[in-house]
Write a protein that holds these residues in place. Structure first.
Motif, PDB file in Angstrom:
ATOM      1  N   PRO A 221       0.802  -1.236   0.000  1.00  0.00           N
ATOM      2  CA  PRO A 221       0.000   0.000   0.000  1.00  0.00           C
ATOM      3  C   PRO A 221       0.831   1.280   0.000  1.00  0.00           C
ATOM      4  O   PRO A 221       0.288   2.343  -0.302  1.00  0.00           O
ATOM      5  CB  PRO A 221      -0.805  -0.115   1.298  1.00  0.00           C
TER       6      PRO A 221
ATOM      7  N   THR B 175       1.866   3.089   2.511  1.00  0.00           N
ATOM      8  CA  THR B 175       1.109   3.974   3.389  1.00  0.00           C
ATOM      9  C   THR B 175       1.950   5.161   3.839  1.00  0.00           C
ATOM     10  O   THR B 175       3.067   5.007   4.319  1.00  0.00           O
ATOM     11  CB  THR B 175       0.632   3.204   4.626  1.00  0.00           C
TER      12      THR B 175
ATOM     13  N   ILE C 215      -2.347   6.195  -0.024  1.00  0.00           N
ATOM     14  CA  ILE C 215      -1.952   4.809  -0.254  1.00  0.00           C
ATOM     15  C   ILE C 215      -1.949   4.552  -1.762  1.00  0.00           C
ATOM     16  O   ILE C 215      -2.433   5.356  -2.549  1.00  0.00           O
ATOM     17  CB  ILE C 215      -2.899   3.806   0.438  1.00  0.00           C
TER      18      ILE C 215
ATOM     19  N   SER D 221       6.438   3.726   5.795  1.00  0.00           N
ATOM     20  CA  SER D 221       5.412   4.227   6.702  1.00  0.00           C
ATOM     21  C   SER D 221       5.805   5.655   7.067  1.00  0.00           C
ATOM     22  O   SER D 221       6.775   6.182   6.522  1.00  0.00           O
ATOM     23  CB  SER D 221       5.305   3.335   7.944  1.00  0.00           C
TER      24      SER D 221
ATOM     25  N   GLU E 233       0.522  -0.162   7.862  1.00  0.00           N
ATOM     26  CA  GLU E 233      -0.456  -1.214   7.622  1.00  0.00           C
ATOM     27  C   GLU E 233      -0.349  -2.335   8.657  1.00  0.00           C
ATOM     28  O   GLU E 233       0.672  -2.491   9.322  1.00  0.00           O
ATOM     29  CB  GLU E 233      -0.255  -1.813   6.228  1.00  0.00           C
TER      30      GLU E 233
ATOM     31  N   TRP F 150      -4.532  -6.397   3.868  1.00  0.00           N
ATOM     32  CA  TRP F 150      -4.027  -5.357   4.744  1.00  0.00           C
ATOM     33  C   TRP F 150      -5.077  -4.285   5.023  1.00  0.00           C
ATOM     34  O   TRP F 150      -6.028  -4.106   4.272  1.00  0.00           O
ATOM     35  CB  TRP F 150      -2.756  -4.716   4.191  1.00  0.00           C
ATOM     36  N   GLN F 151      -4.874  -3.590   6.120  1.00  0.00           N
ATOM     37  CA  GLN F 151      -5.683  -2.451   6.539  1.00  0.00           C
ATOM     38  C   GLN F 151      -4.721  -1.417   7.107  1.00  0.00           C
ATOM     39  O   GLN F 151      -3.745  -1.780   7.772  1.00  0.00           O
ATOM     40  CB  GLN F 151      -6.694  -2.874   7.613  1.00  0.00           C
ATOM     41  N   THR F 152      -4.946  -0.144   6.846  1.00  0.00           N
ATOM     42  CA  THR F 152      -4.064   0.875   7.407  1.00  0.00           C
ATOM     43  C   THR F 152      -4.615   1.382   8.732  1.00  0.00           C
ATOM     44  O   THR F 152      -5.801   1.269   9.032  1.00  0.00           O
ATOM     45  CB  THR F 152      -3.872   2.059   6.444  1.00  0.00           C
TER      46      THR F 152
END
Length: 692
Positions: free
Chosen positions: A146, A148, A161, A530, A547, A555-557
């Motif tokens: 991602p 992020t 992202i 990050s 993430e 994945w999730q941030t």
């Protein structure tokens, strides 16, 4: 001169004839000849002595497009569905010297690892264990990784992202954490045709504290382009944007931006590591702006590599005329140095731009900073699959090759700092830990290592870090963590240190922003970066985004903010003035300490307040009981006051303290309520050595 060098000179000559270079070719010919001598030894770069590369590639000026679009009116990015495709963005790699074989590291353990393992975690009221905010950011977009990234301004937090159609942007109200605008595709803000109308990701967002403006950027899907968006006002939502399309000589993979006085500086992974300067002053005014470019020699072993530029934090700009600092780490055994079992190197390259005459611009380096030995061999030097997860054979990319985003710069007046981090193998078993460092430069002096540490307190792998320092010199480090042995799915944690803590340690505990619930099985790509940032409004609050893994394997941030409780809560920091106490003080049990305490600046100047004092040792904590005049174990809110200006007077003696080294803390309770709460302020520290 070899054939490759002749071909390179020929290409430069042809480019000059096409009008792409605004320099005489003669300096480049001379430079090429010098380079042929510097790098002629078996493909191994001879970079122990700094060189000055003079004369930059400068582009023709780029006219910006001007957007008045309110970000709230942009179409929302389509939410990814389970039936939608999944895309893995490939790493862009380049072949390096094939006639060089990395040498093995001889140290079996990271030499600074025990500094952390021997540190204490006993000052619970100092900890930033309870985040102010901790909420999910943007969710899975169908793309690995991602990338992020985020940054914090006066009123907003912006997160970006990767998405299947390029970078995706969400703007939050930082006071409540709610979404103000987005998520939207960044290229939907582009109001004209051309390459930047089709974005390709690798997003970056930065808040320019000196101008109170915003920068967003991504790559273009086709061609070699840096698509850069500069907010026209402090309001990123409705204030409008200047849109720049910089067509650069090579594909600018993995671009990392930095705010500086005279330019926005950019690094990228190209056939040779590249460094760019974008004309910040003209971009802020919406005028036609150019870029300048240098490249530096590649290092052996790494097929992917890039510098990281120093990004300004804090209210004090860099010194007038200061170059920007580009840093990379050099593992001697991997990157071509003579074997040295005790030390490796941080390289500093200085980019000094001259917008009036690019022939006078320079890229000078490296300044070599010796650091303790570190090991970049994490499942080899080119593998993108290393760190294990529970319940799967799929391993994750260690991204060993770069100093991670951001390399934070601060100017404290009497000294400047650069704070950064990268991943290292701490025990030759592909065990990922984070090597972090603080470099300092005093006025008129040179950059030097102030402190370094390796953070790997247990069996888990920690990597993909981002680090920053607040206005008092306190440090926060955020990172990813995984461990099959400890049953830790890819998660988000952070740790930190106070400015007065023992050198090379992060002793203020480890805390979790988000626990992973599943393993990533679709791809090895993780990160690729990050972002830890400091709120410019109080210069205390850290904001971190990266993430973690859901049970679904997607994945999730996450976005979290936290601060050390003893940092200021607004206004200007008051000071405590000590009578001749500085650095390390050696005392015997009968010695007394005399000091003057005075609130000398800020909104609280001259205000009555309670004050207190305590000392911390690696395994003990003592407070000074003003009633008895003796040291007592543990922490008490026993305090003395109220005061406005007090001293000089004897505040303590060493009687009752066991022999050892202590950190002495002074504090002031402005509420005079005897509570160690966020209204406490940490003012000053002194290291005490108690002997006899």
């Amino acid at each position: 001169m070899n054939k490759k060098l002749l071909r390179k000179i020929l290409c430069l000559s042809l480019s000059a004839r096409k009008g792409r270079l605004r320099l005489s070719i003669l300096p480049l010919l001379v430079l090429a000849f010098i380079a042929s001598l510097l790098f002629a030894d078996s493909g191994r770069p001879q970079i122990s002595n700094p060189v000055i590369i003079k004369g930059a590639y400068q582009s023709v000026p780029v006219e910006p497009h001007i957007s008045d679009t309110d970000l709230r009116k942009l179409p929302k990015t389509k939410v990814w569905r389970m039936s939608d495709p999944i895309v893995e963005i490939p790493r862009r790699t380049y072949p390096r010297q094939k006639d060089f074989s990395p040498q093995p590291d001889t140290q079996l353990q990271d030499p600074v690892l025990d500094l952390q393992r021997n540190s204490s975690h006993d000052l619970s009221f100092h900890l930033f264990s309870i985040p102010d905010f901790n909420f999910d950011g943007q969710g899975f977009s169908g793309v690995f990784p991602p990338d992020t990234v985020g940054d914090i301004g006066i009123n907003h937090y912006i997160q970006m992202i990767n998405g299947s159609g390029g970078a995706i942007v969400t703007v939050y109200d930082k006071t409540v954490g709610s979404i103000v605008a987005g998520p939207f595709d960044l290229d939907s803000l582009w109001i004209a045709g051309g390459s930047c109308a089709s974005g390709f990701g690798d997003p970056i967002v930065l808040y320019d504290v000196m101008a109170n403006r915003w920068l967003m950027s991504e790559l273009a899907k086709l061609g070699n382009h840096l698509c850069v968006y500069i907010s026209r006002t402090p309001d990123p939502v409705s204030g409008g944007w200047f849109l720049y399309d910089f067509n650069v000589p090579e594909f600018p993979d993995y671009p990392k931006y930095a705010v500086w006085s005279d330019a926005y500086y950019v690094s990228s992974n190209e056939s040779n590591p590249a460094a760019y300067a974008l004309d910040r002053i003209k971009m802020l005014q919406g005028q036609a702006a150019s870029f300048q470019r240098f490249t530096a020699p590649s290092l052996p072993a790494f097929s992917f590599q890039a510098f990281t530029p120093g990004d300004l934090d804090g209210s004090t700009p860099p010194l007038a005329g200061s170059p920007n600092y580009f840093v990379r780490h050099r593992d001697g055994e991997a990157n071509g140095d003579p074997p040295n079992p005790n030390n490796d190197t941080l390289e500093i390259w200085e980019f000094k731009v001259d917008w009036n005459n690019p022939a006078n611009s320079t890229f000078a380096g490296p300044t070599n900073i010796l650091v303790s030995e570190f090991d970049s061999d994490l499942c080899g030097f080119i593998s993108f699959s290393c760190f294990p997860q529970p319940n799967t054979t799929q391993r994750l990319d260690p991204l060993r090759e770069v100093v991670m985003h951001r390399l934070q710069y601060r100017n404290f007046g009497d000294h400047e700092t650069l704070v950064g981090n990268f991943v290292t193998d701490v025990n030759k078993l592909d065990h990922g830990g984070i090597r972090w460092f603080e470099l300092r430069k005093t006025q008129g002096g040179s950059w030097a290592l102030f402190q370094e540490g390796s953070y790997a307190p247990d069996q888990a792998h920690r990597w993909m870090g981002s680090i920053a320092m607040d206005q008092l010199g306190n440090i926060a480090l955020g990172y990813s963590i995984t461990s099959p042995e400890l049953n830790i799915f890819p998660s988000i944690r952070y740790s930190g240190r106070l400015a007065g803590d023992p050198s090379g340690t992060l002793p203020q505990g480890e805390f979790t922003l988000a626990n992973g619930a599943g393993a990533q099985t679709v791809s090895s790509r993780w990160g690729d970066y990050s972002s830890m940032n400091v709120d410019p409004q109080d210069d205390c609050t850290f904001w971190y985004t990266t993430e973690y893994m859901l049970a679904s394997g997607l994945w999730q941030t996450r976005i979290g903010s936290f601060k050390f409780q003893l940092c200021k809560q607004g206004g200007t920091i008051p000071d405590i003035k000590l009578n001749g106490l500085d650095g390390a003080i050696t005392l015997t049990p009968i010695d007394n300490i005399s000091a003057t305490i005075k609130l000398v600046s800020g909104a609280n100047s001259g205000k009555n307040a309670d004050w207190w004092v305590f000392v911390k040792a690696p395994s003990d904590l003592f407070h000074f009981d003003f009633g008895s005049g003796l040291w007592q174990p543990g922490l008490s809110v026993t305090h003395q006051g109220p005061l406005s200006d007090v001293g000089p007077f004897t505040i303590l003696n060493a009687s009752g303290l066991p022999a050892g080294s202590y950190t002495l803390y002074f504090g002031v309770d402005l509420n005079m309520n005897g509570q160690l709460d966020p209204n406490q302020f940490l003012f000053d520290t002194v290291i005490l050595n108690i002997c006899c």
